[in-house]
Write a protein that holds these residues in place. Structure first.
Motif, mmCIF file in Angstrom:
data_model
loop_
_atom_site.group_PDB
_atom_site.id
_atom_site.type_symbol
_atom_site.label_atom_id
_atom_site.label_comp_id
_atom_site.label_asym_id
_atom_site.label_seq_id
_atom_site.Cartn_x
_atom_site.Cartn_y
_atom_site.Cartn_z
ATOM 1 N N LYS A 196 39.754 54.395 45.280
ATOM 2 C CA LYS A 196 39.141 53.517 44.285
ATOM 3 C C LYS A 196 38.274 52.477 44.978
ATOM 4 C CE LYS A 196 42.795 53.581 40.760
ATOM 5 N NZ LYS A 196 43.706 52.720 39.981
ATOM 6 N N ILE A 197 37.158 52.162 44.311
ATOM 7 C CA ILE A 197 36.344 51.019 44.705
ATOM 8 C C ILE A 197 36.524 49.954 43.629
ATOM 9 C CG2 ILE A 197 34.034 50.182 45.255
ATOM 10 C CD1 ILE A 197 33.252 53.040 45.940
ATOM 11 N N ASN A 198 36.868 48.756 44.042
ATOM 12 C CA ASN A 198 37.120 47.673 43.098
ATOM 13 C C ASN A 198 35.938 46.708 43.091
ATOM 14 O OD1 ASN A 198 40.139 48.150 42.412
ATOM 15 N ND2 ASN A 198 40.038 48.296 44.642
ATOM 16 N N TYR A 199 35.297 46.587 41.920
ATOM 17 C CA TYR A 199 34.145 45.719 41.776
ATOM 18 C C TYR A 199 34.553 44.441 41.053
ATOM 19 C CZ TYR A 199 31.499 49.980 42.820
ATOM 20 O OH TYR A 199 31.013 51.114 43.408
ATOM 21 N N PRO A 200 34.219 43.284 41.613
ATOM 22 C CA PRO A 200 34.521 42.024 40.915
ATOM 23 C C PRO A 200 33.732 41.929 39.616
ATOM 24 C CG PRO A 200 33.956 41.648 43.226
ATOM 25 C CD PRO A 200 33.606 43.066 42.921
ATOM 26 N N ALA A 201 34.188 41.061 38.735
ATOM 27 C CA ALA A 201 33.502 40.845 37.458
ATOM 28 C C ALA A 201 32.053 40.428 37.709
ATOM 29 C CB ALA A 201 34.236 39.780 36.647
ATOM 30 N N GLY A 202 31.159 41.030 36.896
ATOM 31 C CA GLY A 202 29.757 40.667 36.973
ATOM 32 C C GLY A 202 28.933 41.499 37.922
ATOM 33 N N THR A 203 29.550 42.448 38.631
ATOM 34 C CA THR A 203 28.791 43.291 39.557
ATOM 35 C C THR A 203 28.338 44.583 38.875
ATOM 36 O OG1 THR A 203 30.883 44.132 40.419
ATOM 37 C CG2 THR A 203 29.830 42.344 41.636
ATOM 38 N N ARG A 204 29.271 45.441 38.502
ATOM 39 C CA ARG A 204 28.920 46.686 37.817
ATOM 40 C C ARG A 204 29.178 46.621 36.321
ATOM 41 N NH1 ARG A 204 28.112 51.125 41.268
ATOM 42 N NH2 ARG A 204 27.418 52.107 39.334
ATOM 43 N N ASP A 229 36.371 48.082 27.668
ATOM 44 C CA ASP A 229 36.424 47.226 28.846
ATOM 45 C C ASP A 229 37.671 47.452 29.703
ATOM 46 O OD1 ASP A 229 34.024 45.995 27.987
ATOM 47 O OD2 ASP A 229 35.147 44.622 26.706
ATOM 48 N N ASP A 230 38.279 48.632 29.610
ATOM 49 C CA ASP A 230 39.388 48.956 30.498
ATOM 50 C C ASP A 230 38.842 48.998 31.926
ATOM 51 O OD1 ASP A 230 41.502 49.970 31.926
ATOM 52 O OD2 ASP A 230 41.922 51.631 30.571
ATOM 53 N N PRO A 231 39.344 48.142 32.841
ATOM 54 C CA PRO A 231 38.780 48.151 34.201
ATOM 55 C C PRO A 231 39.007 49.474 34.931
ATOM 56 C CG PRO A 231 40.735 46.757 34.082
ATOM 57 C CD PRO A 231 40.382 47.118 32.676
ATOM 58 N N ASP A 232 40.124 50.130 34.645
ATOM 59 C CA ASP A 232 40.408 51.439 35.248
ATOM 60 C C ASP A 232 39.932 52.506 34.275
ATOM 61 O OD1 ASP A 232 41.338 53.468 36.835
ATOM 62 O OD2 ASP A 232 43.459 53.138 36.393
ATOM 63 N N TYR A 233 38.621 52.574 34.072
ATOM 64 C CA TYR A 233 38.076 53.368 32.977
ATOM 65 C C TYR A 233 38.243 54.872 33.190
ATOM 66 C CZ TYR A 233 33.816 55.421 35.040
ATOM 67 O OH TYR A 233 32.933 56.200 35.759
ATOM 68 N N PHE A 234 38.363 55.322 34.440
ATOM 69 C CA PHE A 234 38.454 56.762 34.727
ATOM 70 C C PHE A 234 39.897 57.179 35.012
ATOM 71 C CE2 PHE A 234 38.056 60.687 37.104
ATOM 72 C CZ PHE A 234 37.014 61.338 36.472
ATOM 73 N N HIS A 235 40.539 56.546 35.961
ATOM 74 C CA HIS A 235 41.943 56.790 36.325
ATOM 75 C C HIS A 235 42.136 58.247 36.771
ATOM 76 C CE1 HIS A 235 46.160 55.337 36.224
ATOM 77 N NE2 HIS A 235 46.447 56.607 36.019
ATOM 78 N N ILE A 236 41.652 58.534 37.956
ATOM 79 C CA ILE A 236 41.773 59.888 38.497
ATOM 80 C C ILE A 236 43.244 60.181 38.812
ATOM 81 C CG2 ILE A 236 41.316 59.097 40.868
ATOM 82 C CD1 ILE A 236 39.768 61.739 41.291
#
Length: 563
Positions: free
Chosen positions: A175-183, A223-230
């Protein structure tokens, strides 16, 4: 140091059992071992019981069950036999307030032999999982690979991983974790699939979800941050990849060169219409452990067989949760294991095998579905804590339950297969006697040893504390569960144990340990088998050497009957 002193080692890790709630006294001389702790003298091991509800398997079936209880009294990989007896407890003690979790425990082929693999990680209270490690163990339970993220900016995803090409390559999710406001406006996690060379750690394929799957495809909530969850992936014989997004409710078949999505199953934009056995629409919402299966291993409809080939059809096994934790209604009456037959031309995915939960329950989390070499189906029912085995026609052959609702929320995946474990650590032994006039109770176990069938107990009784006395056979008997209890024919001061295989061959020898006898002030609460709350770290009593001792041989001659 004399030979006598060199072989005597007091058992320092096999005491303090009653303080852990291991036993209760029923009557004098009778001890009930509670299922919550399967052994007397290894309180450091506290595995969950595996209750067998149904067992119609052949007595010749010598396979083992591999589970990783999640959020339990003691997390960690565990192996059980088909009687529900513990074989190996792989719990790793953690000093952290945030205990380590274990998932996806199963067998893999590595460097020409069968190994074990699991993933251990710590789950953060908020945000991504940290400190994940994929571990590969040999048959001695020694770690041969401990694989961490190749990129410090990416967190390993623990849900799935696979050893490819006999250990030459490895497939994992990160996983790549993007802070709020980036992606996006809020925090965001991007799923990444990677294949790399185990020797060089060079990545040969990488697929990132945001390059191919839009945020709006999330099927949970906005707005689920883990939108994909592989949570599942596999490389097939064509070099392409099958992967699943739990939070997009979609399975993706990905080109192994370009990364382009070839087709999808389920979700908002499915490539296939899913139909049940009657031709009615069927909805797959949340899925686990998807695998492409050989067409020869599934039950193909007779009417379709003449028109089915590897170039026109695919068979995919799926654990269908049919339920989630996001307050959506279930899509089916219960969770189930299904096999879909995909027609690549007509774009239909027909359910050709459907095995519902044995008790009609739904699993909100986890799940696995495997096809065994003999053709049977083995299912781990995730958070319902059940495992079951079925014939190819779906008949229930085996059903067991892991722990109880207070100790676990199930096993992420559960598997069944052959295994031969030969631990490097010697057998563990603890020896107790009520006093010098009582025989010894000997408790022996060997964590992870699969081939032990019996034990031989050797004892020594020096006439004085300075004497070196020979060891002689004082008891023997068949292995009985994880821990075997034996009783000597006469009192001995020192004991060691030999573990034997089915042919009587020697597999291993324990250290020599000294008999523990309770202090006289505690003897009134003791029995001939153990003494509640008085198991010390070292011997507190003087030796019985030179005094009057119990001898069962003499007792029989005098026709004395023990209580």
């Amino acid at each position: 140091m004399t030979l006598f002193n060199s072989i005597i080692e007091l058992s320092t890790d096999s005491c303090n059992l009653l303080d852990h709630g291991v036993v209760t006294l029923a009557t004098v001389g009778i001890v009930c071992l509670l299922l919550g702790s399967l052994q007397v003298f290894r309180p450091d091991l506290n595995p969950l019981p595996l209750a067998i509800l149904t067992n119609k398997l052949s007595a010749s079936d010598k396979d083992f069950i591999f589970i990783a209880p999640y959020v339990s009294t003691q997390d960690g990989p565990a192996i059980y036999n088909l009687r529900g007896e513990l074989v190996w407890d792989g719990h790793e003690p953690s000093s952290s307030d945030n205990p380590a979790r274990t998932v996806n425990f199963h067998q893999v082929q590595y460097n020409g032999s069968t190994h074990l693999k699991y993933t251990i990680f710590q789950e953060a209270q908020h945000g991504p999982r940290r400190n994940a490690t994929h571990k590969i163990l040999n048959n001695k339970y020694a770690t041969v690979e401990a694989l961490r993220s190749l990129n410090p900016s990416m967190d390993l995803d623990p849900h799935d991983s696979d050893v490819l090409d006999d250990g030459q390559r490895f497939l994992q999710g990160t996983k790549i974790n993007y802070p709020a406001g980036t992606r996006s406006e809020g925090r965001l996690e991007e799923a990444v699939l990677q294949e790399y060379d185990l020797a060089t750690k060079r990545i040969s394929f990488e697929w990132r979800s945001l390059d191919h799957v839009a945020l709006r495809d999330c099927c949970t909530f906005p707005d689920d941050p883990d939108y994909f969850h592989i949570n599942s992936f596999q490389k097939d014989e064509h070099g392409n990849y099958l992967t699943n997004g739990f939070n997009t409710c979609t399975t993706y078949y990905i080109n192994g060169t370009s990364g382009a999505i070839i087709w999808t199953l389920g979700g908002h934009k499915p490539s296939f219409r899913i139909i049940d056995e009657n031709g009615d629409n069927y909805k797959l919402r949340h899925m686990h452990h998807l695998r492409i299966q050989p067409l020869s291993s599934v039950n193909l409809p007779e009417s379709l067989k003449p028109n089915i080939s590897a170039s026109t059809h695919r068979a995919i096994s799926v654990f269908d949760n049919a339920y989630d934790t996001f307050e959506f209604p279930p899509t089916a009456p219960s969770s189930s294991a299904v096999i879909l037959l995909l027609d690549l031309a007509s774009r239909t995915a027909q359910i050709i095998e459907h095995i519902p939960h044995p008790s009609g329950s739904t699993a909100a989390m986890f799940g696995s579905f495997s096809l065994l070499p003999n053709g049977d189906r083995f299912i781990g029912w995730g958070s319902t804590r059940d495992v079951s085995q079925h014939s190819p026609s779906g008949q229930l052959l085996f059903h067991a339950k892991i722990g109880d609702e207070n100790t676990a929320v199930g096993s992420s995946r559960s598997f069944k297969g052959r295994w031969q474990g030969s631990p490097e650590r010697p057998p563990d032994v603890y020896v107790y006697a009520w006093g010098c006039m009582w025989p010894n109770a000997v408790y022996v176990s060997w964590n992870g040893a699969t081939e032990v069938r019996s034990y031989r107990v050797y004892g020594s009784m020096p006439q004085n504390e300075a004497e070196e006395a020979p060891f002689e056979l004082v008891a023997e008997g068949p292995k009985d569960g994880f821990e075997t209890r034996l009783r000597t024919d006469w009192y001995v001061e020192f004991v060691f144990v030999e573990a034997l295989d089915e042919e009587g061959g020697l597999l291993g020898t324990s250290r020599a340990v000294q008999t523990f006898r309770p202090p006289l002030g505690n003897s009134r609460v003791c029995t001939e088998w153990m003494c509640p709350g008085t198991m010390p770290r070292q011997q507190e009593n003087s030796s019985c050497a030179g005094g009057e001792m119990f001898d069962g041989r003499r007792a029989r001659e005098e026709q004395v009957v023990l209580g």
